[in-house]
Scaffold this motif. Structure first.
Motif, PDB file in Angstrom:
ATOM      1  N   THR A   1       0.911  -1.204   0.020  1.00  0.00           N
ATOM      2  CA  THR A   1      -0.064  -0.011  -0.018  1.00  0.00           C
ATOM      3  C   THR A   1       0.859   1.250   0.152  1.00  0.00           C
ATOM      4  N   ALA A   2       1.975   1.252   0.832  1.00  0.00           N
ATOM      5  CA  ALA A   2       2.746   2.460   0.817  1.00  0.00           C
ATOM      6  C   ALA A   2       3.447   2.397  -0.562  1.00  0.00           C
ATOM      7  N   GLY A   3       3.982   1.597  -1.251  1.00  0.00           N
ATOM      8  CA  GLY A   3       4.625   1.614  -2.501  1.00  0.00           C
ATOM      9  C   GLY A   3       3.478   2.139  -3.567  1.00  0.00           C
ATOM     10  N   GLN A   4       2.392   1.624  -3.348  1.00  0.00           N
ATOM     11  CA  GLN A   4       1.322   2.095  -4.462  1.00  0.00           C
ATOM     12  C   GLN A   4       1.259   3.579  -4.378  1.00  0.00           C
ATOM     13  N   ALA A   5       1.025   3.962  -3.117  1.00  0.00           N
ATOM     14  CA  ALA A   5       0.572   5.543  -2.707  1.00  0.00           C
ATOM     15  C   ALA A   5       1.778   6.422  -3.276  1.00  0.00           C
ATOM     16  N   ALA A   6       2.954   5.838  -2.930  1.00  0.00           N
ATOM     17  CA  ALA A   6       4.103   6.741  -3.672  1.00  0.00           C
ATOM     18  C   ALA A   6       4.090   6.687  -4.922  1.00  0.00           C
ATOM     19  N   SER A   7       3.880   5.574  -5.660  1.00  0.00           N
ATOM     20  CA  SER A   7       3.765   5.607  -6.976  1.00  0.00           C
ATOM     21  C   SER A   7       2.758   6.735  -7.569  1.00  0.00           C
ATOM     22  N   VAL A   8       1.680   6.587  -7.021  1.00  0.00           N
ATOM     23  CA  VAL A   8       0.186   7.499  -7.372  1.00  0.00           C
ATOM     24  C   VAL A   8       0.606   8.881  -7.263  1.00  0.00           C
ATOM     25  N   LEU A   9       1.362   9.176  -6.070  1.00  0.00           N
ATOM     26  CA  LEU A   9       2.001  10.538  -5.757  1.00  0.00           C
ATOM     27  C   LEU A   9       3.050  10.986  -6.859  1.00  0.00           C
ATOM     28  N   ASP A  10       3.715  10.195  -7.064  1.00  0.00           N
ATOM     29  CA  ASP A  10       4.875  10.568  -8.262  1.00  0.00           C
ATOM     30  C   ASP A  10       4.198  10.845  -9.421  1.00  0.00           C
ATOM     31  N   ARG A  11       3.143   9.939  -9.939  1.00  0.00           N
ATOM     32  CA  ARG A  11       2.503  10.198 -11.311  1.00  0.00           C
ATOM     33  C   ARG A  11       1.500  11.611 -11.000  1.00  0.00           C
ATOM     34  N   LEU A  12       0.892  11.866  -9.885  1.00  0.00           N
ATOM     35  CA  LEU A  12       0.525  13.029  -9.723  1.00  0.00           C
ATOM     36  C   LEU A  12       1.213  14.383  -9.771  1.00  0.00           C
TER      37      LEU A  12
END
Length: 94
Positions: free
Chosen positions: A31-42
């Motif tokens: 979950t933390a990794g996916q959240a970081a990926s979403v924030l990077d894309r945003l």
């Protein structure tokens, strides 16, 4: 957007004891990794990948009309980097 109230008194009030206020929540590495990926894309989208009106609306919504897209991208990127660092720290202790 609802802002959580972390000022509640953590003293026991009966048979169940409330948890003390904390700035962190527990979540799994995925979950933390996916959240970081979403924030990077945003962050990338806010800096230059989207339709100008959509980017402005998103930045306005994310910052409660306080910041522009570049400012929002900066703090979104900082959040992603912080999550990545916490994942790395956790991996070292595992």
């Amino acid at each position: 957007m609802t802002i959580p109230d972390n000022t509640a008194d953590p003293t026991p009030t009966g048979p169940s004891q409330p948890l003390p206020a904390s700035p962190w929540i527990l979540l799994d590495r995925t979950t933390a990794g996916q959240a970081a990926s979403v924030l990077d894309r945003l962050e990338q989208w806010l800096v230059g990948g989207g339709e100008p009106e959509a980017v402005a609306s998103c930045a306005s919504a994310c910052s409660m009309e306080q910041d522009d897209a570049f400012s929002v991208a900066a703090w979104v990127g900082a959040l992603a980097a912080r999550l990545d660092r916490r994942i790395e720290e956790t991996d070292r202790w595992s």
